[in-house]
Design a protein around this motif. Sequence first.
Motif, PDB file in Angstrom:
ATOM      1  N   THR A  18      50.004  76.589  31.835  1.00 40.56           N
ATOM      2  CA  THR A  18      49.706  77.074  33.176  1.00 40.56           C
ATOM      3  C   THR A  18      48.667  78.180  33.123  1.00 40.56           C
ATOM      4  O   THR A  18      47.705  78.181  33.883  1.00 40.56           O
ATOM      5  CB  THR A  18      50.991  77.592  33.855  1.00 40.56           C
ATOM      6  N   VAL A  19      48.855  79.119  32.219  1.00 38.48           N
ATOM      7  CA  VAL A  19      47.903  80.232  32.091  1.00 38.48           C
ATOM      8  C   VAL A  19      46.549  79.717  31.595  1.00 38.48           C
ATOM      9  O   VAL A  19      45.499  80.095  32.109  1.00 38.48           O
ATOM     10  CB  VAL A  19      48.452  81.323  31.141  1.00 38.48           C
ATOM     11  N   ALA A  20      46.572  78.828  30.618  1.00 39.07           N
ATOM     12  CA  ALA A  20      45.327  78.321  30.046  1.00 39.07           C
ATOM     13  C   ALA A  20      44.485  77.588  31.085  1.00 39.07           C
ATOM     14  O   ALA A  20      43.254  77.633  31.035  1.00 39.07           O
ATOM     15  CB  ALA A  20      45.626  77.398  28.860  1.00 39.07           C
ATOM     16  N   ARG A  21      45.134  76.913  32.037  1.00 33.02           N
ATOM     17  CA  ARG A  21      44.375  76.199  33.071  1.00 33.02           C
ATOM     18  C   ARG A  21      43.671  77.151  34.023  1.00 33.02           C
ATOM     19  O   ARG A  21      42.697  76.771  34.664  1.00 33.02           O
ATOM     20  CB  ARG A  21      45.301  75.282  33.860  1.00 33.02           C
ATOM     21  N   THR A  22      44.155  78.382  34.159  1.00 31.88           N
ATOM     22  CA  THR A  22      43.558  79.320  35.106  1.00 31.88           C
ATOM     23  C   THR A  22      42.432  80.143  34.496  1.00 31.88           C
ATOM     24  O   THR A  22      41.709  80.815  35.209  1.00 31.88           O
ATOM     25  CB  THR A  22      44.623  80.288  35.653  1.00 31.88           C
ATOM     26  N   VAL A  23      42.274  80.086  33.185  1.00 31.99           N
ATOM     27  CA  VAL A  23      41.285  80.910  32.494  1.00 31.99           C
ATOM     28  C   VAL A  23      39.932  80.210  32.507  1.00 31.99           C
ATOM     29  O   VAL A  23      39.837  79.012  32.266  1.00 31.99           O
ATOM     30  CB  VAL A  23      41.742  81.183  31.043  1.00 31.99           C
ATOM     31  N   ARG A  24      38.878  80.964  32.785  1.00 28.73           N
ATOM     32  CA  ARG A  24      37.513  80.437  32.759  1.00 28.73           C
ATOM     33  C   ARG A  24      36.740  81.166  31.657  1.00 28.73           C
ATOM     34  O   ARG A  24      36.798  82.380  31.543  1.00 28.73           O
ATOM     35  CB  ARG A  24      36.799  80.665  34.094  1.00 28.73           C
ATOM     36  N   ARG A  25      36.015  80.397  30.853  1.00 32.30           N
ATOM     37  CA  ARG A  25      35.236  80.964  29.764  1.00 32.30           C
ATOM     38  C   ARG A  25      34.024  81.697  30.340  1.00 32.30           C
ATOM     39  O   ARG A  25      33.346  81.192  31.237  1.00 32.30           O
ATOM     40  CB  ARG A  25      34.784  79.846  28.827  1.00 32.30           C
ATOM     41  N   LEU A  26      33.749  82.883  29.842  1.00 30.53           N
ATOM     42  CA  LEU A  26      32.571  83.627  30.246  1.00 30.53           C
ATOM     43  C   LEU A  26      31.351  83.022  29.587  1.00 30.53           C
ATOM     44  O   LEU A  26      31.410  82.545  28.447  1.00 30.53           O
ATOM     45  CB  LEU A  26      32.703  85.095  29.834  1.00 30.53           C
ATOM     46  N   SER A  27      30.244  83.024  30.298  1.00 32.34           N
ATOM     47  CA  SER A  27      29.036  82.457  29.708  1.00 32.34           C
ATOM     48  C   SER A  27      28.620  83.308  28.510  1.00 32.34           C
ATOM     49  O   SER A  27      28.717  84.527  28.521  1.00 32.34           O
ATOM     50  CB  SER A  27      27.913  82.411  30.740  1.00 32.34           C
ATOM     51  N   GLY A  28      28.187  82.648  27.442  1.00 30.64           N
ATOM     52  CA  GLY A  28      27.759  83.339  26.240  1.00 30.64           C
ATOM     53  C   GLY A  28      28.884  83.717  25.300  1.00 30.64           C
ATOM     54  O   GLY A  28      28.647  84.282  24.244  1.00 30.64           O
TER      55      GLY A  28
END
Length: 188
Positions: A18-28
């Motif tokens: 659930t937590v992993a689905r809400t995380v967005r990778r920052l560019s770079g």
Amino acid sequence: MADRDRKLTHEDRIVWETVARTVRRLSGQAHPVVVENDTMDGLMSPAADAAAPADVKRPVADPAHPPRTVKPQPRLHPIERPVQKKLARGRLAIDGKIDLHGLNQSEAHNLLFDFLMRAHQRGSRHVLVVTGKGSSMGSEGVLKRAVPQWLVKPEFRFLVSGHEPAARGHGGDGAMYIRLRRQRDDPA
């Protein structure tokens, strides 16, 4: 036992997914670490990894042992038409019923999982899940859309073998019949 050697429980996996689905990778930024086994190894985020002291050993991908690939899950089988008719007419027993009206998605998900787990352990075969039609404000209903999606996820796959909309007398479009998998006998 050290925290890093602890096995993840089913609830831990659900929370992590659930937590992993809400995380967005920052560019770079570097890609997140892939969890390769059931222990706590590899659960460090890239930010935590970068903030760790230099003398701490960081997880490194091992080319000799590639990460496990997840097998595609087969689709759920529909409940056969004669079985649906027997359920609708009351000739085949409904072993349990749960009403999810008025619950938010998180509460409904947990309650449904617990209900299906208990029903499966009792050896139940067919249950009725009432989601409601959810036709207020022109929407189709959150739970009406979400429950079928939940049933194909890994946490439900070992419990559920199929589902179909319920007959009008059991709630119609606002309910569904769920067929539970048969329990496997342990040869031990």
